[in-house]
Design an enzyme around this catalytic site. Structure first.
Site, PDB file in Angstrom:
ATOM      1  N   ARG A  99      -4.606  -2.010  -3.875  1.00  0.00           N
ATOM      2  CA  ARG A  99      -5.161  -2.004  -2.515  1.00  0.00           C
ATOM      3  C   ARG A  99      -6.186  -0.883  -2.354  1.00  0.00           C
ATOM      4  NH1 ARG A  99       0.116  -1.588   0.487  1.00  0.00           N
ATOM      5  NH2 ARG A  99      -1.082  -1.310   2.370  1.00  0.00           N
ATOM      6  N   LYS A 132      -4.119   3.789  10.292  1.00  0.00           N
ATOM      7  CA  LYS A 132      -4.896   2.997  11.256  1.00  0.00           C
ATOM      8  C   LYS A 132      -3.987   2.316  12.285  1.00  0.00           C
ATOM      9  CE  LYS A 132      -6.980   0.280   8.249  1.00  0.00           C
ATOM     10  NZ  LYS A 132      -6.398   0.798   6.988  1.00  0.00           N
ATOM     11  N   ARG A 155       7.768  -2.955   3.276  1.00  0.00           N
ATOM     12  CA  ARG A 155       6.685  -3.937   3.199  1.00  0.00           C
ATOM     13  C   ARG A 155       6.517  -4.385   1.761  1.00  0.00           C
ATOM     14  NH1 ARG A 155       1.227  -2.439   6.548  1.00  0.00           N
ATOM     15  NH2 ARG A 155       0.323  -3.347   4.672  1.00  0.00           N
ATOM     16  N   ARG A 162     -13.185  -5.979   6.571  1.00  0.00           N
ATOM     17  CA  ARG A 162     -12.748  -5.337   5.332  1.00  0.00           C
ATOM     18  C   ARG A 162     -13.816  -5.419   4.250  1.00  0.00           C
ATOM     19  NH1 ARG A 162      -7.258  -4.445   6.554  1.00  0.00           N
ATOM     20  NH2 ARG A 162      -6.095  -4.215   4.642  1.00  0.00           N
ATOM     21  N   ARG A 203       6.328   4.992   3.166  1.00  0.00           N
ATOM     22  CA  ARG A 203       6.448   3.891   4.132  1.00  0.00           C
ATOM     23  C   ARG A 203       7.301   2.765   3.554  1.00  0.00           C
ATOM     24  NH1 ARG A 203       1.014   1.234   6.436  1.00  0.00           N
ATOM     25  NH2 ARG A 203       1.031   0.043   4.511  1.00  0.00           N
TER      26      ARG A 203
END
Ligand code: AMP
Length: 187
Positions: A143, A13, A132, A87, A126
């Site tokens: 998540r 996204k 992160r 969300r 990632r």
């Protein structure tokens, strides 16, 4: 053009939001980026948000809702893109209220759909690049399950309003963007 980007964590996204914003010259807001910046600056809000963020939980609704409300109400431009908001149904309803208070609405919801196995691969990859704090396997699984429980009901919510456009996000980033661009150009 007022757009929402919807999709699981790791759907791309943020990347697609960047391309859309640049190529169509529209402003964007990413609630995830804002939350990360509060955490980095160690603000009062960041301290609260971090307790949820590190576990991969959604932060309390009023945090992202207030961020988006302030941003939307300050937009002179009627073209914008929301990345990471809403969300859940509660946030979507708040967004409807914010928009109707200024006689505005959403034009389209781009839903980037990606298979779970590929999401986990992408998020772990990632982690090795961006580092992160919410990209470790345990948090990633949380998540994704939160997405399924809380966020995926928005697919039906926006489909019922005839706003949803579904995109196959398993394809390479550039092909996904191409599909989005073709769709938006004909909107
Ligand atoms: P993202 O970068 O969009 O994947 O968001 C990263 C994290 O920020 C999420 O796992 C949540 O902890 C928090 N977050 C971002 N947007 C929201 C939102 N709209 N509602 C609740 N939490 C959010």
């Amino acid at each position: 053009m007022r757009i929402i980007l919807l999709g699981p964590p790791g759907a791309g996204k943020g990347t697609q939001a960047g391309y859309i914003s640049k190529n169509f010259n529209i402003k964007k807001i990413s609630t995830g980026d804002l939350v990360r910046s509060h955490i980095k600056e160690n603000t009062e809000l960041g301290k609260i948000a971090n307790e949820y963020y590190i576990k991969g939980d959604l932060v309390p609704d009023k945090i992202p809702t207030n961020m988006v409300k302030e941003w939307i109400l300050n937009q002179i431009d009627s073209k914008w893109l929301l990345d990471g908001f809403p969300r859940n149904i509660n946030q979507a309803e708040s967004l409807n209220n914010i928009l109707s208070s200024v006689n505005s609405n959403i034009n389209t919801v781009l839903f980037i759909n990606v298979d779970t196995k590929l999401l986990i691969e992408r998020l772990l990859n990632r982690q090795s690049i961006e580092n992160r704090s919410d990209d470790n396997l345990e948090t990633i699984k949380n998540r994704i399950s939160i997405y399924e429980k809380e966020t995926s009901p928005l697919i039906g919510f926006y489909n019922d309003k005839k706003l949803l456009y579904k995109i196959n996000g398993n394809k390479p980033i550039k092909s996904v963007y191409q599909e989005i661009e073709n769709y938006l150009k004909n909107k």
